[in-house]
Design a protein around this motif. Sequence first.
Motif, PDB file in Angstrom:
ATOM      1  N   THR A 225       1.085  -1.188   0.047  1.00  0.00           N
ATOM      2  CA  THR A 225       0.096  -0.097   0.511  1.00  0.00           C
ATOM      3  C   THR A 225       0.681   1.332   0.267  1.00  0.00           C
ATOM      4  OG1 THR A 225      -0.302   0.170   2.064  1.00  0.00           O
ATOM      5  CG2 THR A 225      -1.900  -1.374   0.922  1.00  0.00           C
TER       6      THR A 225
ATOM      7  N   ALA B 241      -0.021   5.281   4.400  1.00  0.00           N
ATOM      8  CA  ALA B 241      -0.946   6.352   4.451  1.00  0.00           C
ATOM      9  C   ALA B 241      -1.283   6.871   6.141  1.00  0.00           C
ATOM     10  CB  ALA B 241      -2.006   5.418   4.416  1.00  0.00           C
TER      11      ALA B 241
ATOM     12  N   ILE C 261      -6.229   7.525   3.544  1.00  0.00           N
ATOM     13  CA  ILE C 261      -5.346   6.404   2.556  1.00  0.00           C
ATOM     14  C   ILE C 261      -5.984   7.535   1.217  1.00  0.00           C
ATOM     15  CG2 ILE C 261      -5.485   4.383   3.526  1.00  0.00           C
ATOM     16  CD1 ILE C 261      -7.724   3.561   1.831  1.00  0.00           C
TER      17      ILE C 261
END
Length: 238
Positions: free
Chosen positions: A162, A165, A183
């Motif tokens: 990912t 965040a 996010i």
Amino acid sequence: MKEIRLQKYIAECGIASRRKAEELILQGRVRINGETVTQMGRKVSLNDIVEVDGKPVKMEKRKVYIALNKPVGYISSVKDQFGRKTVLDLVKDVKERVFPVGRLDYDTSGLLLLTNDGDFSYRLTHPKHEIKKVYEAVLMGVPSKDAIMQFNKGLQIDDYLTSPANLEILKSDGKISKVRITIHEGKNRQVRKMCNKIGCPVIKLIRVSIGNVSLGDLKEGSWRNLTDWEINSFLDER
């Protein structure tokens, strides 16, 4: 109208987002002047007859931009093959044909945008634009400092890492925590998977803002039109 790409035309007709339109084409569900088209790159004009699933489609004249407070138990799609309720059931009084911008999981509530403007949808969903999405979640347990650092750096989820965040603890009783998560991606069930990864499963999840659009006091199941300022806050950055 000059010729434009088929997937953009379908999006401008309010049928689906540009990405979803590409899927419809690849699935053989689109015809131009009676000919089934399955390849990208075809262009059309207003003189062409375009059909999706056998039904002629036309470009919407009035652009519509909606903020919906989606309850749990609704699918973020135009229709569902299993007959479940979709978010379109909540906007039946909207005359124009609209579609959801991105998605919000079946068991997640909160802010979802709908439109019939394909360019607007593309602007919000393409990863390169990095539109911030803010969630408030109730989690089992308390995220550790190390877990929060992992959020900030990015987590390995399934087969991808990912993007960085942010996780902020709003309050906690030592067993359950309320947190704010920010996010700018939108992969399937991403927030829930990230929380599972750090050992704090989600109990409740609600999206409270997308870019400069906030849920505010909009009641669950209700919707409102976006303001000109909210719309332009996305489009002016193109």
